[in-house]
Motif scaffolding. Structure first.
Motif, PDB file in Angstrom:
ATOM      1  N   ILE A  49       0.839   4.103  -2.925  1.00  0.00           N
ATOM      2  CA  ILE A  49       0.564   5.512  -2.624  1.00  0.00           C
ATOM      3  C   ILE A  49       1.717   6.388  -3.068  1.00  0.00           C
TER       4      ILE A  49
ATOM      5  N   LYS B  61      -6.166   7.606   5.880  1.00  0.00           N
ATOM      6  CA  LYS B  61      -6.798   8.922   5.753  1.00  0.00           C
ATOM      7  C   LYS B  61      -8.309   8.812   5.866  1.00  0.00           C
TER       8      LYS B  61
ATOM      9  N   TYR C 126     -11.836   0.393   0.389  1.00  0.00           N
ATOM     10  CA  TYR C 126     -10.417   0.639   0.679  1.00  0.00           C
ATOM     11  C   TYR C 126     -10.209   0.562   2.193  1.00  0.00           C
TER      12      TYR C 126
ATOM     13  N   SER D 138      -6.939   2.324   4.010  1.00  0.00           N
ATOM     14  CA  SER D 138      -6.670   3.759   3.901  1.00  0.00           C
ATOM     15  C   SER D 138      -6.752   4.402   5.290  1.00  0.00           C
TER      16      SER D 138
ATOM     17  N   GLN E 237      -3.556  14.935  -2.103  1.00  0.00           N
ATOM     18  CA  GLN E 237      -4.287  13.815  -1.535  1.00  0.00           C
ATOM     19  C   GLN E 237      -5.463  14.358  -0.728  1.00  0.00           C
TER      20      GLN E 237
ATOM     21  N   SER F 183       0.830  -1.205   0.000  1.00  0.00           N
ATOM     22  CA  SER F 183       0.000   0.000   0.000  1.00  0.00           C
ATOM     23  C   SER F 183       0.864   1.254   0.000  1.00  0.00           C
TER      24      SER F 183
ATOM     25  N   SER G  91     -12.557  10.340  -2.401  1.00  0.00           N
ATOM     26  CA  SER G  91     -12.171  10.877  -1.094  1.00  0.00           C
ATOM     27  C   SER G  91     -12.223  12.400  -1.084  1.00  0.00           C
TER      28      SER G  91
END
Length: 621
Positions: A348, A481, A476, A479, A358, A344, A440
């Motif tokens: 990213i 975030k 996801y 993630s 982002q 991951s 997102s």
């Protein structure tokens, strides 16, 4: 065996550990009760729905408690077994003899007392000659060894700071006793280069000091004298609280420095005499005494046995730091495996080279302020100008870039750009690599709009944002975030709901207070009205009683009563009916008496008529 140097801190550190344990215990218990209540009442199993790990939370609690306990253990300063070590020591021993009699409180040394000046003088000499052995003896009527000769100057400085004229009982200046104590101290250090520094105003008790000087002269120990006080002007003697002292006659006690005695002591022992010069107060004599001491023999090879202990807290302190690091590094969120985390991270990192930004959400937006109104035409022109600076071909990546540019430059008008941003982000989400970032960012933009919405709509819009975050996390799950934004949205919604509930409770409370006030006012008005009616009735009754009383007190003529007919007695009967019960009884009794009187009157009239009918004139004649 472990020895604790700061064992006196134990009564204060144990409550800290107990308090930290109780806070974590009751906090966790309260959390369990809330989860159980929600599960029983609403069917919500927060343990299964939560993205946090129970095991990691327990590890964080345990690491925190162990870190606090270890730090408290280090504060006790544990030490190991006592061992003997050889330590380099100075071959020069300097002994201070400080006068602390009442006359040392005279303030004639640069507007400070003689005692304060002597303390400053000794401290300065110790700072100028580090590494030597120092000792401290005080004297007034008697002498006392405050601190024996030691290579730790901090101990001597500590005793110097606490000196005052109340430490020794009585008055006077017994220099002989101080010199005797100095001789005894030097007997234990015969090989050292020995120096005596006497700080006094010289008002001695007799000449006993001459006998004490003979032993110092034989051992060639010089006595360097620092004379204190103005020898030409008397000073007012004060006590330790700064109040003037009176003698038995009631006069103030004055003191004059005796320089002659102090000069003799210095000359006879081969020492140096430093007088106080009021015209040159900066000449304290430190440089002279310092140069004389430095000329003495100094043997750096001299050693002494010192008992020391190993410091064990240095082994436990890194452990406490390690536990705190674990507490900070260990997250409560459920993580994937290390391999999936690495993959991951690489994905990213690869996408970050292509995508300029982002999805991030600020922790809290400021309260919305009044902004200048901008027409939709102007905003549309700005959007067109932004899009014109980017390639005309609109693909997924181009749509993503345009959405970012519009959001950054026109973020002050979210309502005007919301529809356009949603179209661009939906277009960018068609690309598999841009889908997560586009969705997102779109949800983060809606999150900002929800925070800036009206207070009555914030909770509903935040709930919509939370549902979208949950849908994204299902696609996801790794993630971080999205997890952070979801947690932030949940906290904000909880706060908004609490504020609304508080406002609602406050409104209900205000309404209840208002209703209660109205009810109290109505009750008060009704009571006033009832009181007025009652007062009016009492007043009318009093008037009526007065009238009845006047009527009763009125005298009655029997002839008039006899001639009254039944028609005239009817108004009286009506008046009697209007009386009260008590008054009616009284009136009834009065009426009976009148009727009895009338019957008696009628009976007498009848008897008189009967006598007239049988009247015989001749008999009467």
């Amino acid at each position: 065996m472990i020895h604790f140097k700061n064992i006196d801190l134990a009564p204060y550190l144990i409550p800290i550990i107990v308090f930290a344990f109780l806070c974590l215990f009751f906090g966790n218990s309260y959390r369990r009760r809330v989860i159980k209540l929600l599960k029983n009442d609403y069917g919500l199993d927060l343990v299964k729905m939560s993205l946090l790990s129970q095991t990691r939370r327990r590890l964080r609690y345990l690491s925190l408690l162990l870190a606090i306990g270890t730090l408290c253990f280090c504060l006790l300063r544990p030490q190991g077994k006592e061992i003997s070590q050889e330590k380099e020591s100075s071959s020069r021993s300097i002994l201070f003899l400080v006068d602390i009699s009442k006359s040392m409180n005279v303030r004639d040394m640069n507007e400070q007392s003689r005692l304060e000046y002597s303390k400053w003088w000794a401290k300065k000499l110790m700072n100028d000659i580090p590494g030597d052995r120092f000792g401290l003896i005080t004297f007034s009527r008697i002498a006392n060894i405050e601190c024996p000769l030691t290579s730790e100057p901090d101990m001597v400085l500590l005793y110097l700071s606490d000196l005052n004229s109340s430490l020794l009982p009585g008055g006077g200046t017994n220099i002989a006793a101080a010199l005797d104590h100095a001789q005894k101290q030097f007997k234990e250090n015969e090989r050292d280069s020995r120096v005596v520094v006497l700080l006094s105003d010289g008002e001695t008790d007799g000449n006993k000091w001459r006998e004490s000087l003979e032993a110092l002269q034989k051992k060639k120990i010089p006595v360097n004298v620092i004379s204190l006080g103005d020898p030409k002007r008397e000073g007012l003697v004060l006590n330790e609280k700064g109040h003037p002292i009176r003698n038995s006659k009631g006069d103030y006690v004055m003191s004059l420095s005796d320089t002659s005695t102090l000069k003799q002591i210095a000359d006879e022992t081969g020492g140096t005499y430093i007088p106080w010069d009021p015209e040159d107060p900066l000449n304290s004599g430190h440089s002279t005494i310092e140069s004389l001491i430095r000329e003495l023999e100094f043997d750096e090879s001299k050693k002494e046995n010192v008992k020391v202990r190993d410091e064990l807290y240095l082994f436990f302190l890194p452990l406490a730091i390690f536990l705190i690091t674990i507490r900070l590094w260990l997250s409560e969120s459920k993580k994937a495996s290390q391999a999936s985390q690495l993959i991951s991270f690489l994905c990213i990192l690869f996408l970050s080279n292509q995508i300029n930004a982002q999805a991030q959400l600020p922790p809290q937006l400021p309260s919305p302020q009044a902004k200048p109104k901008v027409s939709p035409e102007e905003i549309k022109k700005k959007i067109d100008s932004i899009e014109s600076t980017i390639s005309a071909q609109v693909d997924e990546l181009e749509a993503y870039r345009r959405a970012l540019a519009i959001e950054q430059q026109l973020h002050e008008h979210p309502e005007a750009i919301a529809e356009h941003l949603e179209k661009l982000y939906q277009t960018a989400a068609k690309h598999p690599e841009l889908k997560m970032a586009a969705q997102s960012n779109l949800n983060a933009f809606k999150h900002k709009q929800a925070l800036a919405a009206e207070p009555g709509k914030q909770s509903q819009e935040l709930q919509t944002v939370i549902d979208q975050y949950i849908d994204l996390l299902s696609d996801y799950p790794t993630s971080t975030k999205l997890q952070e934004n979801l947690d932030l949205a949940l906290q904000q919604k909880q706060k908004v709901d609490q504020d609304q509930e508080q406002n609602k409770d406050q409104q209900n409370k205000d309404q209840q207070n208002k209703d209660q006030q109205n009810k109290d006012q109505q009750n008060k008005d009704q009571q006033n009205k009832d009181q007025q009616n009652k007062d009016q009735q009492n007043k009318d009754q009093q008037n009526k009683d007065q009238q009845n009383k006047d009527q009763q007190n009125k005298k009655v003529d029997p002839n008039e009563q006899q001639s009254d007919d039944p028609q005239k007695s009817q108004p009286k009967q009506q008046e009697q009916n209007e009386m009260t019960e008590a008054e009616a009884n009284a009136a009834f009794q009065d009426e009976l008496k009148r009727q009895q009187q009338l019957r008696d009157l009628i009976r007498r009239n009848r008897e008189q008529r009967n006598k007239r009918q049988h009247f015989n004139p001749e008999q009467d004649k």
